[in-house]
Design an enzyme around this catalytic site. Structure first.
Site, PDB file in Angstrom:
ATOM      1  N   ASP A 117      48.111  42.619  35.933  1.00 22.78           N
ATOM      2  CA  ASP A 117      48.015  42.878  37.362  1.00 22.78           C
ATOM      3  C   ASP A 117      47.171  44.138  37.514  1.00 22.78           C
ATOM      4  OD1 ASP A 117      48.313  43.602  40.028  1.00 22.78           O
ATOM      5  OD2 ASP A 117      50.432  43.018  40.121  1.00 22.78           O
ATOM      6  N   TYR A 165      37.088  44.066  55.086  1.00 20.24           N
ATOM      7  CA  TYR A 165      36.290  43.309  54.125  1.00 20.24           C
ATOM      8  C   TYR A 165      34.918  43.964  53.941  1.00 20.24           C
ATOM      9  CZ  TYR A 165      34.372  39.040  51.929  1.00 20.24           C
ATOM     10  OH  TYR A 165      33.809  38.127  51.068  1.00 20.24           O
ATOM     11  N   LYS A 180      33.497  45.904  50.462  1.00 25.71           N
ATOM     12  CA  LYS A 180      32.300  45.451  49.751  1.00 25.71           C
ATOM     13  C   LYS A 180      31.200  46.523  49.777  1.00 25.71           C
ATOM     14  CE  LYS A 180      34.051  41.607  48.454  1.00 25.71           C
ATOM     15  NZ  LYS A 180      34.454  41.462  47.018  1.00 25.71           N
ATOM     16  N   THR A 228      34.687  27.336  44.734  1.00 19.98           N
ATOM     17  CA  THR A 228      35.934  27.724  44.074  1.00 19.98           C
ATOM     18  C   THR A 228      37.054  26.777  44.503  1.00 19.98           C
ATOM     19  OG1 THR A 228      36.562  29.197  45.872  1.00 19.98           O
ATOM     20  CG2 THR A 228      35.226  30.141  44.093  1.00 19.98           C
TER      21      THR A 228
END
Length: 261
Positions: free
Chosen positions: A55, A157, A161, A192
């Site tokens: 993790d 988001y 990025k 995906t």
């Protein structure tokens, strides 16, 4: 392309882009270690691929994973930071919260994108870099996205990025004197598992397989002059044109630009 003798670590590679990258690296002869929360504790998946449960939000687990990799392989030549927790929980209590304005966003989404994204990439790079510096050569690929340059999805988001791309450029400045290359890599629409679950609602005509991103990494890793790319944002489909490879089905995806996304 032959990468026999090279050692790669691909984080978050139990599925999605990371899994495709790991497959292609192994096919090119690389000894590959994949990490992820759903990976086995420490298990050989095939002759060249080993899975390690990790993790990446837990520093102790990350440190233990890289210690095990160094003990087993003795070095790291390639690091692909693909782990990403930002897509978890897009629907909360029946509400699709992903596109909401920032003042209505759950705060845990920010933490997930940075903890299992930017910070995870930073820590893995810290642990891999010394081995590369010692050899005077290495490649770190940070999987990023056009959201760094254009508002896509939500504020957190884009910020995460953009942070990834800035991390890439600053790491590159520090690692270039040591012969180590660091790049941000932008996939296009990748087929995906999650994307294919929603395939009936999506335009996949210019999409890419996860293995196509892997072929991009293989091409970079096999380029003796890869240092010319360091610090840059690279688009996977554009690199396919530069290096002359196709997707697994023979397709040649069109490189996206900021106007397309």
């Amino acid at each position: 392309m032959n990468l026999n003798g090279k050692v790669a670590v691909v984080t978050g590679a139990t599925k999605g882009v990371g899994r495709g990258v790991a497959r292609e690296l192994a096919q090119a002869g690389t000894k590959v270690f994949i990490t992820g929360r759903s990976a086995p504790e420490f298990e050989r998946l095939d002759a060249l691929t080993t899975a390690i449960r990790c993790d990446h939000r837990d520093d102790a687990q990350v440190d233990a994973a890289f210690t095990a990799i160094q003990r087993d392989a003795g070095t790291i030549d390639i690091l692909v930071n693909s782990v990403w927790g930002g897509y978890d929980g897009m629907i909360e209590n029946g509400d699709f919260t992903w596109p909401k304005p920032f003042w209505e966003q759950p705060l845990w989404r920010w933490d997930s994108m940075f903890g299992a994204g930017v910070r995870a990439h930073y820590r893995a790079s810290q642990l891999a870099a010394p081995s590369m510096i010692a050899k005077g050569r290495g490649l770190i690929v940070n999987i990023s996205h056009w959201a760094a340059q254009k508002r896509i999805g939500n504020v957190a988001y884009g910020v995460s990025k953009a942070a990834t791309d800035k991390m890439t450029s600053d790491m590159a400045i520090e690692l270039q004197p040591h012969g180590v290359t660091v790049v941000s890599l932008y996939p296009g629409m990748v087929r995906t598992e999650k994307v294919m679950e929603a395939a009936q609602w999506l335009d996949l005509s210019n999409s890419e397989s996860p293995d196509f991103i892997g072929r991009t990494v293989v091409a970079l890793a096999g380029d003796d002059d890869v240092l010319r790319h360091t610090g840059k944002v690279l688009v996977a489909a554009a690199l396919a044109q530069e290096y002359g490879f196709t997707d697994v089905d023979g397709a040649t995806p069109r490189p996206l630009t900021i106007a397309d996304v």
